[in-house]
Design an enzyme around this catalytic site. Sequence first.
Site, PDB file in Angstrom:
ATOM      1  N   LEU A  37      31.341 -20.634 -51.762  1.00  0.00           N
ATOM      2  CA  LEU A  37      30.737 -21.700 -52.566  1.00  0.00           C
ATOM      3  C   LEU A  37      29.540 -21.129 -53.315  1.00  0.00           C
ATOM      4  O   LEU A  37      28.663 -20.507 -52.711  1.00  0.00           O
ATOM      5  CB  LEU A  37      30.269 -22.852 -51.677  1.00  0.00           C
TER       6      LEU A  37
ATOM      7  N   GLY B  27      32.654 -18.746 -41.852  1.00  0.00           N
ATOM      8  CA  GLY B  27      31.315 -19.146 -41.438  1.00  0.00           C
ATOM      9  C   GLY B  27      30.494 -19.456 -42.670  1.00  0.00           C
ATOM     10  O   GLY B  27      30.850 -19.074 -43.782  1.00  0.00           O
ATOM     11  N   GLY B  28      29.402 -20.170 -42.492  1.00  0.00           N
ATOM     12  CA  GLY B  28      28.558 -20.520 -43.627  1.00  0.00           C
ATOM     13  C   GLY B  28      29.384 -21.170 -44.716  1.00  0.00           C
ATOM     14  O   GLY B  28      30.118 -22.122 -44.467  1.00  0.00           O
ATOM     15  N   ASP B  29      29.285 -20.648 -45.924  1.00  0.00           N
ATOM     16  CA  ASP B  29      30.024 -21.198 -47.059  1.00  0.00           C
ATOM     17  C   ASP B  29      31.181 -20.291 -47.476  1.00  0.00           C
ATOM     18  O   ASP B  29      31.628 -20.334 -48.609  1.00  0.00           O
ATOM     19  CB  ASP B  29      29.079 -21.457 -48.231  1.00  0.00           C
ATOM     20  N   GLU B  30      31.674 -19.473 -46.538  1.00  0.00           N
ATOM     21  CA  GLU B  30      32.773 -18.553 -46.832  1.00  0.00           C
ATOM     22  C   GLU B  30      34.073 -19.028 -46.205  1.00  0.00           C
ATOM     23  O   GLU B  30      34.122 -19.361 -45.023  1.00  0.00           O
ATOM     24  CB  GLU B  30      32.456 -17.142 -46.325  1.00  0.00           C
TER      25      GLU B  30
END
Length: 183
Positions: free
Chosen positions: A64, A104-107
Amino acid sequence: MDTQALALALPLIGWASHTALLTHRLATARRDPLTGLRTRAGWTALAERVIRRHRDAVVLLLDLDDFKNLNDSHGHAAGDVALAVTAERLAAWCGRHGIAGRLGGDEFVAIARQAPDLESLHRALRQPIAYAGRRLPVSVSVGSCHVKDLPVRSLSDALTAADSAMYADKGTAGRRGTRPLSR
């Protein structure tokens, strides 16, 4: 039931219960609680199987754009909605022909069994997201790697190539994904 049979059955019941609990925990650990997508471990096992079985498989890596700014401007709840909606759109695009996951995160990551229509993915992912009566713009950078183009078909090499392609997309797309996706 006589006491001897009960004494023999209790350990079996205990082991069966324990096995069921561990199976449930393992399945839960392989799903991201926010998005419902497979986690890295769950996705990797399936992706490696797809690569072995499908010569035309394509590995995708997605990120993102400006996610920190979204969180800072609209709050973490808005960020969570953006992650969940992106996951839903990616999973819908994969359908029966691929597998989506969240690293994880925005991946995010996906694998398609054959060459996918990346332009339709890009269109789906860049649609604004409804949140708190507003439409929040989103952009996702996507990198892909056709496994058949690699000297050795491996998930690790495919992810490395997709990562390079994703950063190239991120660097040349401008904001809000204005450049058409390349293969």
